[in-house]
Design a protein around this motif. Structure first.
Motif, PDB file in Angstrom:
ATOM      1  N   LEU A  70      40.860 -23.235  29.535  1.00 56.86           N
ATOM      2  CA  LEU A  70      39.818 -23.891  30.310  1.00 56.86           C
ATOM      3  C   LEU A  70      38.463 -23.607  29.684  1.00 56.86           C
ATOM      4  O   LEU A  70      38.158 -22.457  29.367  1.00 56.86           O
ATOM      5  CB  LEU A  70      39.794 -23.327  31.736  1.00 56.86           C
ATOM      6  CG  LEU A  70      40.964 -23.600  32.660  1.00 56.86           C
ATOM      7  CD1 LEU A  70      40.761 -22.844  33.961  1.00 56.86           C
ATOM      8  CD2 LEU A  70      41.058 -25.089  32.922  1.00 56.86           C
ATOM      9  N   GLU A  99      34.059 -26.679  40.628  1.00 52.31           N
ATOM     10  CA  GLU A  99      35.459 -26.496  41.013  1.00 52.31           C
ATOM     11  C   GLU A  99      35.784 -25.046  41.352  1.00 52.31           C
ATOM     12  O   GLU A  99      36.616 -24.757  42.190  1.00 52.31           O
ATOM     13  CB  GLU A  99      36.386 -27.002  39.902  1.00 52.31           C
ATOM     14  CG  GLU A  99      36.516 -28.517  39.959  1.00 52.31           C
ATOM     15  CD  GLU A  99      36.980 -29.142  38.660  1.00 52.31           C
ATOM     16  OE1 GLU A  99      37.145 -28.401  37.674  1.00 52.31           O
ATOM     17  OE2 GLU A  99      37.158 -30.361  38.645  1.00 52.31           O
ATOM     18  N   ASN A 100      35.145 -24.157  40.654  1.00 49.99           N
ATOM     19  CA  ASN A 100      35.377 -22.736  40.889  1.00 49.99           C
ATOM     20  C   ASN A 100      34.180 -21.952  40.399  1.00 49.99           C
ATOM     21  O   ASN A 100      33.606 -22.294  39.373  1.00 49.99           O
ATOM     22  CB  ASN A 100      36.615 -22.255  40.124  1.00 49.99           C
ATOM     23  CG  ASN A 100      37.801 -22.098  41.050  1.00 49.99           C
ATOM     24  OD1 ASN A 100      37.691 -21.476  42.093  1.00 49.99           O
ATOM     25  ND2 ASN A 100      38.921 -22.674  40.653  1.00 49.99           N
ATOM     26  N   GLU A 115      33.278 -23.319  36.713  1.00 52.63           N
ATOM     27  CA  GLU A 115      34.194 -24.369  36.269  1.00 52.63           C
ATOM     28  C   GLU A 115      33.686 -25.651  36.897  1.00 52.63           C
ATOM     29  O   GLU A 115      33.671 -25.778  38.108  1.00 52.63           O
ATOM     30  CB  GLU A 115      35.622 -24.057  36.731  1.00 52.63           C
ATOM     31  CG  GLU A 115      36.187 -22.810  36.056  1.00 52.63           C
ATOM     32  CD  GLU A 115      37.502 -22.373  36.661  1.00 52.63           C
ATOM     33  OE1 GLU A 115      38.347 -23.242  36.921  1.00 52.63           O
ATOM     34  OE2 GLU A 115      37.662 -21.165  36.895  1.00 52.63           O
TER      35      GLU A 115
END
Ligand SMILES: [Zn+2]
Lengths: 142, 430
Positions: A70, A99-100, A115
């Motif tokens: 990632l 997202e995170n 993220e």
């Protein structure tokens, strides 16, 4: 700019799983700089920042794990209340999906790991806000 | 190209004449020699002379699984014991097996039918045939072994399992044809991938005969893709000589059932009436050429349909659709009839998941479908995985009318059998 890469691993939510994964990384002579584990029900996803993400990916894959790399943004913020909020707000304003998020402090430096849906744009926006986006090399030498 | 062109392309009227003649002969023989059938005929007030046309087939008694067990070991023999040449047993899961005897002629006929099938898919003398079915009491390996020898193949009796050795044999002896179960074929595809063997580059495989377990078109495609070859479906059962009852030709559009050796009926399992042409029902078979152990109207418990349209290959024997389920594999969840193959079909059509799965029935009447996550389905986010589970559960609900719990598991987590896969575990406390 070299983006920071995490290696993500799919694993069952069972005792000993984390130990098995970290043992594989240790055998590959990889240093774990940072880790986050999210588990839901029967499974979880572990994400590691290691000194060589590609090598970690290959070592885990070789052992039969489902794994992926990632690209994330590592942003240095001031170590004070409201720092995360400011970053989140700024991204939300530009409609970038977060997202995170996780963060840690190393040598008195506060680092956010983000993220996001659109990495390149997020980097641009954060840099315009005079936030320091760390390169892979910087991240590994914190 | 044909192995036995005369019989394989016999015009239907001639084929039916031959069938009637062979049926009458079979009926006379079992009536004269098998007390079990004598009793059944007497109970029905039937004599062999009553069978005057193929339509009279329906007057004959059924033979069931239970009849075969009840007549274990040799109650259904139509020849003296010392004229039998080979014994097979069927893979029964409970109790005594079913014993199947072959005479010399039966051994030869079974091999003939396999030879027809192999030639029909393009196998030729000189092919190297690696047989990965289980040798021994099971018919799967030996019957095809003899068939492949008849064609003139070099046969490697590898048996199943030990994938490293299988690949070594393939490399060293240049295997071009393999025969195996669908679950082992999927396992082998994963094995090759894991060990960096690119079949199209490193091996010479051309064809695989895949059978002994029902499987779906999606599974066929996965096997073809993973092993780099053409997969031909086949159907057989030990009670009917084993493999070679019905086999796909190069058209891959259904399996020609050798109608000069077997009379086929498709019946509604509830009413025992024939289903309308082309519809699904239980396959019921009568042997026409079997010497040692002829069976009348044997209920296979397999659910399929007949394709009556002519095939482009020129064979006049009708074709069976892919088996859509074993009447015995059917499970009932919350009052709904479900075949594991329905679940497999949904799973195999979904990208991002692996090839192995397990259906667990638990609690009062709950179903959990465990399926392996594949790398292509992993984006590193828990949320995506949850979404994938939900999506699969929805698709399954549309197919089987009950919503199961779907659980993604890491590859290698589910029990892998290198032979027949166990797909259903029933732990319900009912
Ligand atoms: Zn055909």
């Amino acid at each position: 700019m070299n983006a920071v890469k995490l290696v993500a691993v799919f694993a069952e939510n069972k005792p000993g799983q984390t130990a098995r994964v970290t043992r594989i990384l240790a055998h590959a002579n990889l240093n774990i700089r940072w880790v986050t584990i999210a588990s839901v029900g029967a499974f979880g996803v572990m994400k590691f920042l290691v000194d060589n993400a590609q090598l970690a990916y290959e070592a885990l894959k070789h052992e039969g794990y489902v794994t992926t790399l990632l690209e994330v943004l590592a942003v240095e913020v001031s170590d004070q209340p409201g720092a995360l909020h400011a970053v989140a707000e700024c991204l939300a304003f530009h409609q970038i999906n977060l997202e995170n998020t996780s963060g840690f402090v190393a040598n008195q430096r506060a680092i956010l790991v983000l993220e996001v849906s659109d990495l390149a744009r997020a980097r641009e926006i954060l840099q315009q806000q005079n936030l320091r986006v760390l390169t892979r090399e910087e991240m590994l030498t914190l | 190209m044909f192995w036995d062109e005369t019989h394989e392309t016999l015009p239907r009227p001639d084929l039916e004449r031959l069938q009637l003649q062979r049926l009458q002969e079979t009926v006379r023989r079992v009536f004269a020699r098998v007390p079990f059938y004598q009793r059944k005929f007497n109970d029905l007030g039937l004599t062999p002379e009553a069978i005057r046309s193929l339509a009279d087939l329906r007057r004959l008694p059924f033979t069931t699984n239970a009849d075969l067990r009840a007549n274990y070991p040799a109650g259904l023999l139509a020849v003296p014991y010392d004229q039998t040449l080979r014994l097979h047993t069927s893979s029964g899961t409970t109790g005594k097996p079913k014993a199947l005897f072959f005479s010399r002629q039966d051994v030869n006929n079974a091999a003939e039918l396999c030879a027809r099938a192999f030639i029909a898919t393009g196998v030729r003398a000189g092919d190297v045939f690696q047989n990965m079915m289980t040798y021994g009491m099971f018919t799967g390996a030996l019957v095809t072994h003899y068939g492949a020898e008849k064609v003139g193949c070099l046969v490697i009796p590898a048996g199943p399992g030990n994938s490293e050795r299988q690949v070594m044999l393939m490399r060293d002896f240049g295997s071009t044809v393999i025969h195996l179960t669908p679950s082992y074929a999927l396992y082998l595809a994963t094995f090759l991938e894991k060990h960096g063997v690119e079949p199209r580059r490193d091996l010479q495989l051309r064809k695989a005969f895949v059978g002994a377990e029902p499987y779906t078109e999606e599974t066929r495609r996965k096997i073809e893709e993973g092993l780099g070859l053409d997969v031909y479906n086949s159907y057989g059962l030990s009670e009917m000589n084993g493999p070679g009852v019905a086999f796909e030709c190069e058209q891959k559009q259904g399996m020609h059932l050798w109608e000069d050796h077997f009379l086929v009926e498709i019946l509604d399992p509830e009413t025992d009436e024939p289903v309308p042409e082309g519809q699904s029902g239980e396959l019921v078979l009568t042997t026409l050429c079997r010497e040692a152990m002829p069976l009348l109207r044997y209920r296979t418990r397999d659910v399929t349909a007949l394709i009556t349209a002519p095939c482009a290959c020129g064979r006049t024997h009708r074709r069976l659709h892919r088996i859509t389920g074993r009447a015995d594999d059917m499970l009932i969840l919350r009052g709904v009839n479900i075949y594991p193959q329905q679940i497999e079909r949904v799973l195999m059509a979904q990208p991002g998941i692996g090839r192995n799965y397990l259906i667990e029935l638990t609690g009062l009447d709950e179903m959990t479908v465990k399926v392996e996550l594949a790398e292509a389905g992993f984006g590193g986010q828990v949320e995506q995985l949850i979404a994938l589970q939900k999506k699969l559960a929805e698709k399954l609900r549309a197919e089987i009318l009950c919503k199961p719990t779907v659980q993604l598991v890491p590859p290698g987590d589910l029990p892998v059998s290198e032979g027949k896969a166990k797909r259903v575990v029933d732990r319900r406390q009912l």
